[in-house]
Design an enzyme around this catalytic site. Structure first.
Site, PDB file in Angstrom:
ATOM      1  CG  ASP A 177      -2.309  -0.745   0.583  1.00 11.63           C
ATOM      2  OD1 ASP A 177      -2.351  -1.049  -0.005  1.00 11.63           O
ATOM      3  OD2 ASP A 177      -2.683  -1.667   2.219  1.00 11.63           O
ATOM      4  CE  LYS A 203       6.916  -2.268   6.593  1.00  9.42           C
ATOM      5  NZ  LYS A 203       6.137  -1.815   6.832  1.00  9.42           N
ATOM      6  CB  THR A 204       5.864  -5.564   4.752  1.00  5.87           C
ATOM      7  OG1 THR A 204       4.885  -6.982   5.482  1.00  5.87           O
ATOM      8  CG2 THR A 204       5.589  -6.803   3.624  1.00  5.87           C
ATOM      9  CG  ASP A 206       2.677  -9.339   6.704  1.00  7.44           C
ATOM     10  OD1 ASP A 206       3.023  -9.586   7.847  1.00  7.44           O
ATOM     11  OD2 ASP A 206       1.831  -9.025   6.029  1.00  7.44           O
TER      12      ASP A 206
HETATM   13  P1  FBP Z   1       3.075  -4.618   7.281  1.00 11.16           P
HETATM   14  O1  FBP Z   1       2.522  -4.929   6.675  1.00 11.16           O
HETATM   15  O2  FBP Z   1       2.747  -2.923   7.637  1.00 11.16           O
HETATM   16  O3  FBP Z   1       4.230  -4.478   7.073  1.00 11.16           O
HETATM   17  O4  FBP Z   1       2.379  -5.137   8.580  1.00 11.16           O
HETATM   18  C1  FBP Z   1       2.302  -6.291   8.500  1.00 11.16           C
HETATM   19  C2  FBP Z   1       2.009  -7.046   9.903  1.00 11.16           C
HETATM   20  O5  FBP Z   1       2.952  -6.644  11.111  1.00 11.16           O
HETATM   21  C3  FBP Z   1       0.528  -8.024  10.033  1.00 11.16           C
HETATM   22  O6  FBP Z   1       1.573  -9.109  10.433  1.00 11.16           O
HETATM   23  C4  FBP Z   1       0.155  -8.147  11.145  1.00 11.16           C
HETATM   24  O7  FBP Z   1      -1.709  -8.259  10.545  1.00 11.16           O
HETATM   25  C5  FBP Z   1      -0.077  -6.774  11.059  1.00 11.16           C
HETATM   26  O8  FBP Z   1       0.704  -5.500  10.430  1.00 11.16           O
HETATM   27  C6  FBP Z   1      -0.132  -5.966  12.760  1.00 11.16           C
HETATM   28  O9  FBP Z   1      -0.619  -4.616  12.177  1.00 11.16           O
HETATM   29  P2  FBP Z   1      -0.586  -4.011  13.794  1.00 11.16           P
HETATM   30  O10 FBP Z   1       0.971  -2.873  13.982  1.00 11.16           O
HETATM   31  O11 FBP Z   1      -1.029  -2.264  13.500  1.00 11.16           O
HETATM   32  O12 FBP Z   1      -1.241  -4.143  14.720  1.00 11.16           O
END
Ligand code: FBP
Length: 553
Positions: A177, A203-204, A206
């Site tokens: 996003d 970055k992520t 996931d």
């Molecule tokens: P990003 O996609 O922003 O990198 O975040 C991934 C993540 O860690 C997911 O694995 C998880 O579902 C979500 O963020 C949790 O979000 P928050 O930090 O808002 O609780």
């Protein structure tokens, strides 16, 4: 300032390994256009949305004479979304490359994510600041946030901040996003005639921001190594105590890459893969049936223990629950303030139940009350249910226990079912980056600076050949628009970078499918231990197993 542990102090001395080309004087590095890359579909719509940034070539950085400007630049940087280990090193690599090109250049960090740009909240990142964060985990150097920059007003406010600060460039470090928004910003600035280069960094934790050109997103390596250490320890505990089934939910909002990597690292008895559940249209009771059968088979061997990995996103991939969640999302969106005024728990549950179609209402009522409540909680800024807050592992335990009771009553299960549940997510996002992530992130930051110096706006930093040693990595850039397609969200057409889910035809999944039956019955767990920062490269620098499987035949 945090009090430093010995490891913290020692990590300051770590010098990230980088692609060989980065050791050249920065003025001697130039971009070489390689193949023209186009989105797979929706080309016409994307051309209309991005008339100035569509159809650019991928580039790689090579040694050679460059007509690069060396004037001092002011560059802004944003950390966006959930933290991922290595973000600080992206900033360090960017900072070092900027200063190398011109020591008068400045780096401005926007506070709290994209909202820092919209609201003009920032801080200058000087060497004193950056040096305190080298090779450390977290995003706390400037903080992060999930605000999207997409409305006309947000774009204009961002433009105004950039104008006030005389920014020459902006680096957006984020997931699918955020990089989509980076492309929107880039196009917007071009349309405004503003000479501002916008560059993205993948970055992520996931691991779902990947494709032919982006081999992996940063943070995945560290997060999966942290979780795998914990899972490995639990596997050994399970085999020692021989009395518990451990249900372990792992982060990963949608894709199951984390679950798959951790499965390779630890060889649990069961690892559910959401993408397979969806492809096979498995219902919740079929999933529970599969788990119960595996538990029963081990019980027949006298082994009333085991380890099950459950991906966080699973709940949304089970067809009937996916439909239920979509219906709840619509009810919440339509009710607006009326829903917001309800207190959490019974009031929200009753409200939702009264508006659900009969069949979904029955499914909703059949779920444990805690899960019903969690399904009703607030959505994230994108209108999605927050899967990290739904206790899928507990749902599965409860339903499995019921199923085993039925099987016992029918005389087909003779065993004892005791369990423990775990959720590993936040534990892995801010660890000291593994050497791989420390090297990769520093190189991505350096690469982002090169994209800026060559005014390659709308590009994302891309470094390839990541299973080789860093010196042989291949740095370059990919136009962000080439990774997009159009999705229909909330009744509108939106350009988005396609999330990479686990490919059921890919090498990694096939390798897993070939061994999982053996893992189910055996207790031959693999114990990876903790991340090592010092020692032989085979222990300290090994990239993720799925990255190796995907990149090598
Ligand atoms: P990003 O996609 O922003 O990198 O975040 C991934 C993540 O860690 C997911 O694995 C998880 O579902 C979500 O963020 C949790 O979000 P928050 O930090 O808002 O609780």
């Amino acid at each position: 300032m945090l009090e430093q542990s010995p490891l913290h102090a020692a990590r300051y001395a770590y010098v990230p390994k980088v692609p060989e080309i980065f050791l050249e004087p920065i003025q001697n590095i130039r971009p070489l256009p390689t193949e023209k890359v186009e989105p797979e579909k929706d080309r016409e719509s994307l051309k209309k949305l991005f008339p100035n940034s569509y159809a650019r070539p991928a580039i790689k950085f090579v040694k050679g004479e460059a007509a690069m400007e060396e004037k001092a630049l002011t560059v802004g940087v944003i950390l966006s979304g959930g933290p991922a280990a290595g973000g600080h090193n992206v900033i360090a690599g960017l900072f070092d490359a900027l200063k190398k090109a011109n020591p008068q250049s400045r780096l401005i960090g926007f506070r709290g994510g994209p909202s820092g740009l919209i609201e003009g909240k920032y801080t200058e990142l000087t060497s004193d600041v950056v040096d305190q964060y080298r090779n450390t985990g977290g995003f706390d150097i400037i903080g992060s946030g999930r605000t999207k920059i997409e409305t006309a007003e947000q774009l204009e406010k961002s433009f105004k901040t950039a104008e006030q600060l005389n920014l020459d460039a902006l680096v957006v470090i984020g997931g699918d996003d955020s990089n989509t928004n980076a492309a929107l910003l880039s196009e917007y600035f071009i349309q405004k005639g503003a000479p501002l280069t916008v560059v993205g960094v993948p970055k992520t934790i996931d691991g779902d921001l990947k494709n032919e050109w982006i081999e992996t997103s940063f943070g995945f390596d560290t997060a999966t190594k942290v979780y795998s250490e914990l899972i490995g320890n639990i596997c050994r505990d399970a085999a020692s105590g021989r009395k518990y089934w451990h249900f372990i939910k792992l982060m990963g909002r949608s894709a199951s890459h984390i679950a798959l990597e951790c499965a390779f690292q630890t060889r649990p008895n069961i690892a559910l893969i959401s993408e397979e559940v969806e492809a096979r249209q498995m219902s919740l009771s079929q999933i529970v049936g599969t788990i119960a059968d595996a538990i029963s088979a081990r019980a027949a061997k006298g082994e009333n223990f085991g380890v099950i990995i459950v991906p966080e996103g699973l709940i949304e991939f089970i067809p009937e629950i996916k439909l239920l969640i979509a219906q709840i999302n619509d009810i919440i969106a339509a009710a607006g303030a009326e829903y917001e005024s309800l207190s959490r728990g019974e009031a929200q549950r009753t409200f939702i139940l009264s508006r659900l179609p009969a069949e979904s209402g029955r499914l909703f009522s059949s779920l444990p009350e805690s899960i019903q409540t969690q399904l009703c909680w607030d959505r994230d800024p994108h209108g999605n249910v927050q899967v990290s807050r739904i206790e899928t592992e507990k749902l599965l335990v409860e339903m499995t226990a019921r199923k085993l009771q039925e099987m016992a009553a029918a005389g087909i299960y003779k065993g004892k079912f005791d369990y423990q549940t775990h959720f590993f997510g936040y534990e892995g996002r801010c660890a000291f980056p593994s050497n791989f992530d420390a090297d990769y992130c520093y190189s991505l930051g350096y690469d982002a600076c090169l994209l800026i110096l060559h005014r390659l706006t709308g590009y994302i930093a891309a470094i390839r050949n990541l299973t080789a040693q860093p010196k042989d990595w291949l740095p370059g850039g990919i136009p962000i628009v080439s990774m997009m397609n159009i999705e229909h969200r909330h009744g509108k057409e939106k350009p988005v970078i396609k999330k990479a889910l686990v490919d059921l035809e890919g090498r990694a999944f096939k390798a897993f499918a070939a061994v999982r039956d053996k893992w189910a019955l055996s207790s031959d767990y693999r114990i990876p231990g903790s991340i090592q920062y010092f020692g032989p490269p085979a222990i300290t620098d090994a990239p993720a197993i799925i990255l190796q499987l995907e990149r090598h035949s």
